[in-house]
Design a protein around this motif. Structure first.
Motif, PDB file in Angstrom:
ATOM      1  N   UNK A  29      35.529  50.142  10.153  1.00 32.13           N
ATOM      2  CA  UNK A  29      37.416  50.399  10.134  1.00 32.13           C
ATOM      3  C   UNK A  29      37.350  50.823   8.564  1.00 32.13           C
ATOM      4  N   UNK A  30      36.472  50.525   7.639  1.00 34.32           N
ATOM      5  CA  UNK A  30      36.601  51.162   6.595  1.00 34.32           C
ATOM      6  C   UNK A  30      36.329  52.283   5.552  1.00 34.32           C
ATOM      7  N   UNK A  31      35.066  52.889   6.978  1.00 35.99           N
ATOM      8  CA  UNK A  31      34.983  54.551   6.786  1.00 35.99           C
ATOM      9  C   UNK A  31      36.399  55.033   7.509  1.00 35.99           C
ATOM     10  N   UNK A  39      34.080  45.990  -9.942  1.00 33.99           N
ATOM     11  CA  UNK A  39      34.623  47.154  -9.708  1.00 33.99           C
ATOM     12  C   UNK A  39      34.616  47.135  -8.001  1.00 33.99           C
ATOM     13  N   UNK A  40      33.331  46.075  -7.639  1.00 29.02           N
ATOM     14  CA  UNK A  40      34.029  45.975  -6.094  1.00 29.02           C
ATOM     15  C   UNK A  40      35.501  44.824  -5.800  1.00 29.02           C
ATOM     16  N   UNK A  41      35.632  44.319  -6.350  1.00 27.10           N
ATOM     17  CA  UNK A  41      37.188  43.118  -6.281  1.00 27.10           C
ATOM     18  C   UNK A  41      38.052  44.428  -6.220  1.00 27.10           C
ATOM     19  N   UNK A  42      38.276  45.331  -7.386  1.00 28.18           N
ATOM     20  CA  UNK A  42      39.333  46.185  -8.027  1.00 28.18           C
ATOM     21  C   UNK A  42      39.251  47.456  -6.538  1.00 28.18           C
ATOM     22  N   UNK A  43      37.810  47.508  -5.600  1.00 25.46           N
ATOM     23  CA  UNK A  43      37.615  48.581  -4.275  1.00 25.46           C
ATOM     24  C   UNK A  43      38.384  47.361  -3.213  1.00 25.46           C
ATOM     25  N   UNK A  44      37.632  46.216  -3.337  1.00 28.08           N
ATOM     26  CA  UNK A  44      39.414  45.773  -2.353  1.00 28.08           C
ATOM     27  C   UNK A  44      39.562  45.362  -2.373  1.00 28.08           C
ATOM     28  N   UNK A  73      42.149  47.629  -3.957  1.00 27.84           N
ATOM     29  CA  UNK A  73      42.394  49.430  -3.397  1.00 27.84           C
ATOM     30  C   UNK A  73      42.230  49.588  -2.113  1.00 27.84           C
ATOM     31  N   UNK A  74      41.384  49.335  -1.271  1.00 28.14           N
ATOM     32  CA  UNK A  74      41.691  49.068  -0.107  1.00 28.14           C
ATOM     33  C   UNK A  74      43.300  48.353   0.778  1.00 28.14           C
ATOM     34  N   UNK A  75      43.077  47.294  -0.135  1.00 32.70           N
ATOM     35  CA  UNK A  75      44.573  47.091   1.168  1.00 32.70           C
ATOM     36  C   UNK A  75      45.571  47.470   0.256  1.00 32.70           C
ATOM     37  N   UNK A  76      45.508  48.333  -1.113  1.00 33.67           N
ATOM     38  CA  UNK A  76      47.223  49.225  -1.321  1.00 33.67           C
ATOM     39  C   UNK A  76      46.913  50.392  -0.548  1.00 33.67           C
ATOM     40  N   UNK A  77      46.107  50.281  -0.078  1.00 35.84           N
ATOM     41  CA  UNK A  77      46.042  52.051   0.577  1.00 35.84           C
ATOM     42  C   UNK A  77      46.363  51.778   1.907  1.00 35.84           C
ATOM     43  N   UNK A  78      46.176  50.508   2.627  1.00 36.17           N
ATOM     44  CA  UNK A  78      46.522  50.214   3.923  1.00 36.17           C
ATOM     45  C   UNK A  78      48.387  49.617   3.588  1.00 36.17           C
ATOM     46  N   UNK A  79      48.743  48.792   2.710  1.00 41.69           N
ATOM     47  CA  UNK A  79      50.059  49.094   2.844  1.00 41.69           C
ATOM     48  C   UNK A  79      50.929  50.513   2.648  1.00 41.69           C
ATOM     49  N   UNK A  80      50.367  51.410   1.937  1.00 40.67           N
ATOM     50  CA  UNK A  80      50.913  52.767   1.546  1.00 40.67           C
ATOM     51  C   UNK A  80      50.479  53.537   2.784  1.00 40.67           C
ATOM     52  N   UNK A  81      49.803  53.565   3.695  1.00 41.20           N
ATOM     53  CA  UNK A  81      49.312  53.999   4.486  1.00 41.20           C
ATOM     54  C   UNK A  81      50.540  53.543   5.878  1.00 41.20           C
ATOM     55  N   UNK A  82      50.863  52.765   6.087  1.00 41.44           N
ATOM     56  CA  UNK A  82      51.600  52.079   6.725  1.00 41.44           C
ATOM     57  C   UNK A  82      52.950  52.688   6.539  1.00 41.44           C
ATOM     58  N   UNK A  83      53.257  52.658   5.260  1.00 39.79           N
ATOM     59  CA  UNK A  83      54.640  53.134   5.219  1.00 39.79           C
ATOM     60  C   UNK A  83      54.614  54.767   5.514  1.00 39.79           C
ATOM     61  N   UNK A  84      53.585  55.625   4.711  1.00 39.82           N
ATOM     62  CA  UNK A  84      53.433  57.225   5.221  1.00 39.82           C
ATOM     63  C   UNK A  84      54.326  57.703   6.386  1.00 39.82           C
ATOM     64  N   UNK A  85      53.196  56.630   7.657  1.00 40.69           N
ATOM     65  CA  UNK A  85      53.148  56.959   9.078  1.00 40.69           C
ATOM     66  C   UNK A  85      54.281  56.243   9.539  1.00 40.69           C
ATOM     67  N   UNK A  86      54.592  55.107   8.948  1.00 37.47           N
ATOM     68  CA  UNK A  86      56.086  54.629   9.909  1.00 37.47           C
ATOM     69  C   UNK A  86      57.341  55.178   9.388  1.00 37.47           C
ATOM     70  N   UNK A  88      41.769  36.163 -16.585  1.00 34.99           N
ATOM     71  CA  UNK A  88      40.161  36.358 -16.762  1.00 34.99           C
ATOM     72  C   UNK A  88      39.167  38.340 -16.175  1.00 34.99           C
ATOM     73  N   UNK A  89      39.914  38.570 -15.131  1.00 34.31           N
ATOM     74  CA  UNK A  89      39.722  39.516 -14.079  1.00 34.31           C
ATOM     75  C   UNK A  89      39.210  38.781 -12.703  1.00 34.31           C
ATOM     76  N   UNK A  90      39.132  39.264 -11.841  1.00 37.68           N
ATOM     77  CA  UNK A  90      39.151  39.149 -10.378  1.00 37.68           C
ATOM     78  C   UNK A  90      37.245  38.401 -10.426  1.00 37.68           C
TER      79      UNK A  90
END
Length: 461
Positions: free
Chosen positions: A43-45, A108-113, A115-128, A353-355
């Motif tokens: 699903x990530x790929x 970094x891994x927490x910021x990547x996760x 980022x994945x959530x925010x990518x999903x949020x904005x992609x559903x807006x773009x496609x929807x 103190x960060x993620x």
């Protein structure tokens, strides 16, 4: 070039849909008693591929760029809010670096996760945008959870070996997720969408949906996640209340909806295999014994644990009948203790103190292993401080306000009704677990946002 850009756009939309479908399968790594080695998921790929295709479409298609620029006002609001949210997280990481001497890039891994959530949020807006059919398609993608129903009927030995976390005290369903807690969170969404059919649909589909909800509730009970039990119950109840309000608080709708909820939880419990039922009871009555024991790392199933699908085992029933077991949901000594300690740590570190807070703060005797806060709001506060907490609270309030207005006007719409239940269920579940890295949480927020953007003009006519 414009035609090629539109082709890329359609490819991106298709890959995003498949990435949501495959959220049912997040466990392509080894699991042993809750210890796992994470790997890249399919699903990530697919999500990455969708993002690449969208970027290509924007570069190649003038008409698509013009369309998004036209909608930029609505889009930019969320870019600004989530951007501010990320900035507070970065500030928290910087403070963690200065005060606790943590490597600034270790999270970094927490910021990547995130980022994945925010990518999903904005992609559903773009496609929807102005594409209600695609939004419904994304909602239906969660019905891939139907693939989990056969777990209720396959051999217990197979479940033990591949799809459960088994210990001397529990036998919880892992399914295709990294933990029973995550599986329970995931199943809330398809359960609420189907229950919306039960309440709002007037055809035979509602009875098929009722059967499906019963199976999903059975799987939720099997996870042993008490937070998922509570969340799913409140989510279904919220659907009943919204549906009854639409009918001028019809007592018939209230009683019928409440009856359906009791029915699905009762039969959901009864259709479970006997060890699963006993495990569920142990999660409520910790002093009960289960029918699964581990001897020299081998599973031993006593003869009385014959797997009956529709009756309680006599051993458990007799225990309940002749004794007075004490209910203990673990909130006071488990979650409650963690919340209290992390609450004090937030007051000591109001800027966050960060993620990686869970690995920074154990020295304050919260946990030697770095247990998470098990609460979304504490997760946000400890990671990004009071600033992130205010921004995030405002975002959730705005999305909730939009959903409330949609519910008032479109309560007979099965999708809107299901989203109301899913949103409530996710927020209740977020009280008991860190949720920012839960993929479906972001998708639900995105669906609500884009539906409002598509329909908001109807509220101002």
């Amino acid at each position: 070039m414009d035609a090629l850009g539109r082709f890329f756009y359609r490819m991106g939309a298709g890959m995003f849909f498949l990435s949501v479908v495959l959220l049912v399968w997040r466990r392509n790594h080894y699991i042993t008693f809750g210890v796992y080695i994470p790997t890249i998921k399919f699903s990530d790929l697919l999500l990455l591929g969708s993002l690449i295709f969208v970027c290509g479409a924007l570069l190649l298609s003038h008409s698509l760029r013009d369309f998004l620029l036209k909608e930029w006002k609505a889009f930019s609001r969320w870019v600004f809010l989530w951007g501010a949210f990320i900035c507070f997280f970065i500030l928290g990481s910087f403070i963690g670096f200065l005060v606790f001497h943590v490597n600034f890039f270790s999270g970094s891994i927490e910021y990547i996760r995130l980022g994945i959530g925010l990518t999903e949020f904005f992609l559903i807006i773009i496609f929807g945008f102005h594409n209600d059919r695609y939004i419904r398609l994304i909602a239906y993608a969660f019905f891939s959870a139907l693939l989990l129903i056969p777990f209720l009927f396959v051999s217990i030995a197979t479940i033990f070996e591949w799809f459960a976390v088994v210990s001397p005290a529990s036998y919880t369903l892992l399914g295709l997720q990294p933990s029973p807690l995550v599986l329970g969170s995931f199943l809330i969404i398809p359960a609420t969408f189907l229950f919306a059919y039960v309440c709002a649909d007037k055809t035979f589909k509602k009875y098929l949906a009722l059967i499906g909800v019963t199976f999903f509730v059975a799987l939720i009970i099997w996870t042993g996640s008490r937070s998922a039990w509570i969340s799913s119950f409140i989510a279904l109840l919220s659907i009943v209340l919204v549906h009854a309000r639409q009918r001028a608080w019809s007592w018939v709708a209230l009683i019928r909806g409440g009856f359906f909820i009791v029915l699905v939880f009762l039969f959901g419990f009864l259709i479970l295999p006997a060890p699963a039922r006993n495990t569920a009871l142990v999660r409520i009555f910790p002093y009960l014994k289960v029918d699964v024991v581990v001897v020299d790392n081998n599973l031993v199933l006593p003869k009385e644990s014959e797997f009956q699908h529709y009756l309680l085992s006599w051993t458990t029933w007799d225990f309940l009948r002749v004794s007075s077991p004490v209910v203990d949901l673990g909130f006071r000594e488990d979650r409650g203790a963690i919340w209290m300690k992390y609450g004090w740590r937030f007051l000591e570190n109001p800027l966050g103190v960060g993620p990686l807070y869970a690995s920074i703060l154990p020295e304050h005797n919260i946990s030697k292993q770095g247990v998470n806060a098990h609460n979304l709001w504490l997760q946000v506060a400890l990671s990004g401080g009071i600033g992130a907490l205010i921004v995030f609270g405002y975002i959730i309030f705005e999305i909730g306000r939009r959903l409330w207005r949609l519910v008032w006007r479109y309560a007979d719409d099965v999708l809107v009704l299901g989203l109301a239940g899913a949103f409530v269920g996710m927020l209740v579940n977020a009280i008991f677990m860190d949720t920012l890295d839960i993929r479906w949480f972001w998708i639900i927020l995105g669906i609500i946002t884009v539906i409002w953007e598509n329909k908001k003009e109807e509220f101002f006519i």
